[in-house]
Design an enzyme around this catalytic site. Sequence first.
Site, PDB file in Angstrom:
ATOM      1  N   GLY A  11      -2.318  -4.871  -6.550  1.00 29.61           N
ATOM      2  CA  GLY A  11      -0.968  -4.325  -6.524  1.00 29.61           C
ATOM      3  C   GLY A  11      -0.257  -4.386  -7.869  1.00 29.61           C
ATOM      4  O   GLY A  11      -0.831  -4.785  -8.887  1.00 29.61           O
ATOM      5  N   ASP A  50      -8.802  -8.903   3.859  1.00 28.78           N
ATOM      6  CA  ASP A  50      -7.620  -8.560   4.654  1.00 28.78           C
ATOM      7  C   ASP A  50      -6.946  -9.876   5.033  1.00 28.78           C
ATOM      8  O   ASP A  50      -7.532 -10.684   5.764  1.00 28.78           O
ATOM      9  CB  ASP A  50      -8.067  -7.781   5.901  1.00 28.78           C
ATOM     10  N   TYR A 139      11.209  -5.827   6.104  1.00 31.85           N
ATOM     11  CA  TYR A 139      10.682  -6.514   4.913  1.00 31.85           C
ATOM     12  C   TYR A 139      11.543  -7.742   4.593  1.00 31.85           C
ATOM     13  O   TYR A 139      11.028  -8.847   4.372  1.00 31.85           O
ATOM     14  CB  TYR A 139      10.676  -5.521   3.751  1.00 31.85           C
TER      15      TYR A 139
HETATM   16  P1  NAD Z   1       2.189  -3.861  -4.080  1.00 38.13           P
HETATM   17  O1  NAD Z   1       2.519  -3.040  -2.892  1.00 38.13           O
HETATM   18  O2  NAD Z   1       2.088  -3.201  -5.393  1.00 38.13           O
HETATM   19  O3  NAD Z   1       0.849  -4.670  -3.849  1.00 38.13           O
HETATM   20  C1  NAD Z   1       0.584  -5.324  -2.641  1.00 38.13           C
HETATM   21  C2  NAD Z   1      -0.893  -5.391  -2.477  1.00 38.13           C
HETATM   22  O4  NAD Z   1      -1.165  -5.967  -1.193  1.00 38.13           O
HETATM   23  C3  NAD Z   1      -1.571  -4.004  -2.493  1.00 38.13           C
HETATM   24  O5  NAD Z   1      -2.580  -3.958  -3.487  1.00 38.13           O
HETATM   25  C4  NAD Z   1      -2.143  -3.869  -1.094  1.00 38.13           C
HETATM   26  O6  NAD Z   1      -3.400  -3.199  -1.069  1.00 38.13           O
HETATM   27  C5  NAD Z   1      -2.296  -5.318  -0.670  1.00 38.13           C
HETATM   28  N1  NAD Z   1      -2.342  -5.466   0.778  1.00 38.13           N
HETATM   29  C6  NAD Z   1      -1.605  -4.818   1.723  1.00 38.13           C
HETATM   30  N2  NAD Z   1      -1.994  -5.215   2.947  1.00 38.13           N
HETATM   31  C7  NAD Z   1      -2.964  -6.133   2.771  1.00 38.13           C
HETATM   32  C8  NAD Z   1      -3.743  -6.896   3.659  1.00 38.13           C
HETATM   33  N3  NAD Z   1      -3.625  -6.794   4.998  1.00 38.13           N
HETATM   34  N4  NAD Z   1      -4.644  -7.765   3.138  1.00 38.13           N
HETATM   35  C9  NAD Z   1      -4.797  -7.881   1.794  1.00 38.13           C
HETATM   36  N5  NAD Z   1      -4.101  -7.155   0.902  1.00 38.13           N
HETATM   37  C10 NAD Z   1      -3.184  -6.299   1.395  1.00 38.13           C
HETATM   38  O7  NAD Z   1       3.265  -5.046  -4.121  1.00 38.13           O
HETATM   39  P2  NAD Z   1       3.678  -5.933  -5.367  1.00 38.13           P
HETATM   40  O8  NAD Z   1       4.832  -5.279  -6.001  1.00 38.13           O
HETATM   41  O9  NAD Z   1       2.495  -6.247  -6.178  1.00 38.13           O
HETATM   42  O10 NAD Z   1       4.233  -7.219  -4.595  1.00 38.13           O
HETATM   43  C11 NAD Z   1       3.600  -8.477  -4.688  1.00 38.13           C
HETATM   44  C12 NAD Z   1       4.535  -9.497  -4.059  1.00 38.13           C
HETATM   45  O11 NAD Z   1       5.756  -9.526  -4.815  1.00 38.13           O
HETATM   46  C13 NAD Z   1       4.947  -9.180  -2.621  1.00 38.13           C
HETATM   47  O12 NAD Z   1       5.096 -10.374  -1.902  1.00 38.13           O
HETATM   48  C14 NAD Z   1       6.300  -8.518  -2.782  1.00 38.13           C
HETATM   49  O13 NAD Z   1       7.088  -8.653  -1.635  1.00 38.13           O
HETATM   50  C15 NAD Z   1       6.845  -9.311  -3.943  1.00 38.13           C
HETATM   51  N6  NAD Z   1       7.912  -8.600  -4.651  1.00 38.13           N
HETATM   52  C16 NAD Z   1       7.643  -7.519  -5.422  1.00 38.13           C
HETATM   53  C17 NAD Z   1       8.691  -6.861  -6.074  1.00 38.13           C
HETATM   54  C18 NAD Z   1       8.456  -5.657  -6.935  1.00 38.13           C
HETATM   55  O14 NAD Z   1       9.426  -5.073  -7.447  1.00 38.13           O
HETATM   56  N7  NAD Z   1       7.205  -5.244  -7.151  1.00 38.13           N
HETATM   57  C19 NAD Z   1      10.005  -7.333  -5.925  1.00 38.13           C
HETATM   58  C20 NAD Z   1      10.237  -8.426  -5.093  1.00 38.13           C
HETATM   59  C21 NAD Z   1       9.184  -9.074  -4.478  1.00 38.13           C
HETATM   60  N1  SER Z   2      10.837  -4.105  -5.281  1.00 35.75           N
HETATM   61  C1  SER Z   2      10.903  -4.530  -3.921  1.00 35.75           C
HETATM   62  C2  SER Z   2      11.225  -3.411  -3.025  1.00 35.75           C
HETATM   63  O1  SER Z   2      11.923  -2.525  -3.457  1.00 35.75           O
HETATM   64  C3  SER Z   2      11.932  -5.629  -3.752  1.00 35.75           C
HETATM   65  O2  SER Z   2      11.357  -6.635  -3.030  1.00 35.75           O
HETATM   66  O3  SER Z   2      10.832  -3.429  -1.900  1.00 35.75           O
END
Ligand code: NAD
Ligand code: SER
Length: 312
Positions: A11, A50, A139
């Site tokens: 991700g 998964d 979420y």
């Molecule tokens: P993303 O959606 O880019 O990546 C999430 C990854 O999880 C994906 O590669 C997806 O294939 C994988 N995934 C989904 N279902 C799955 C499953 N059942 N088993 C294994 N893998 C699975 O999200 P991200 O931005 O990389 O977020 C990472 C963490 O950071 C999350 O907990 C998210 O809530 C948190 N977060 C992200 C942001 C942001 O702006 N990116 C902001 C706040 C919090």
């Molecule tokens: N970047 C994230 C979202 O928009 C915040 O957790 O869902």
Amino acid sequence: MSRIVVTGAAGQVGSEMVTALRSRYGQEAVLATDIKPPSAVMQPAFLLLDVTDAAAVSEIVREHEADTIFHLAAILSARGEAAPQAAWAVNMGGLYNVLEVALQEGCSVFTPSSIAAFGPSTPPDPTPQDTIQRPSTVYGVTKVAGELLCDYYFDRFGVDARGVRYPGLISHVTLPGGGTTDFAVEIYYEAVANGRYTCFLGPETQLDMMYMPDAIRGSIELMEAAPDRLIHRNAFNMTAMQVTPESLAAAIREHIPDFSIAYDVDPVRQGIADSWPRRIDDTAAREEWDWQPEYDLASMTEDMIVQLRSRD
Ligand code: NAD
Ligand code: SER
């Protein structure tokens, strides 16, 4: 930390977290996993996983002899509203499985929460570390429950679970996976590729943001912080800047003077953004583990544009 499993490694966060952890702890020490097939950069240590499959999570953590799990697998806010049941299953089921295996195998756990853990009744500016949390998205509900579950596993079982509330994250390596803050990444890609962007949020929607290098560094610093300094441990507010689509556009125009922005507001994502803070207070993170961002809007914008141009 010496042997690490990363979930959700393909991700937006995971793809850069794996690189940073491998450069710090060694290539073979960090096992990248995701439900999606790997990109080349993940090789050699990548496995499909998964996180809703408890037995598979347990087997992979045991076989890697991990002492730390960076649990990044999740379904984010906009995708979560399109598929709430799946969001609950992945976000809660995955975290529960990770905490259970951490308990059995004696692992530390890093789990990000989010500004989405706040809701319309939260004080929006500034949003304190400890305050009302009644989010209106599935979420956000999973993020609040996850924060509490991590605290519970620490208090009840001594599992060293730590985490932050990331703001929207801006990056150029991997596109975001279906969040409300995705506009703040898309705007840079479109500015460099086409010189214009149509934003799905209104011009004055203000949200906390952070450049990915700060988010990665800060997360690792939290995991390396002396435990006796941590009063909160989980769910630290963490921010670097507050932006609106208009302020992002103005920063981009410093480098691309003809850049233009238009608006085609998506009511679902606008509603989500309007329920989130305008500015979170991250004093606790600064005091308890010396959190300090390096990038502001101007320096992040300069780097994003340089990096995206170098890919063409
Ligand atoms: P993303 O959606 O880019 O990546 C999430 C990854 O999880 C994906 O590669 C997806 O294939 C994988 N995934 C989904 N279902 C799955 C499953 N059942 N088993 C294994 N893998 C699975 O999200 P991200 O931005 O990389 O977020 C990472 C963490 O950071 C999350 O907990 C998210 O809530 C948190 N977060 C992200 C942001 C942001 O702006 N990116 C902001 C706040 C919090
Ligand atoms: N970047 C994230 C979202 O928009 C915040 O957790 O869902």
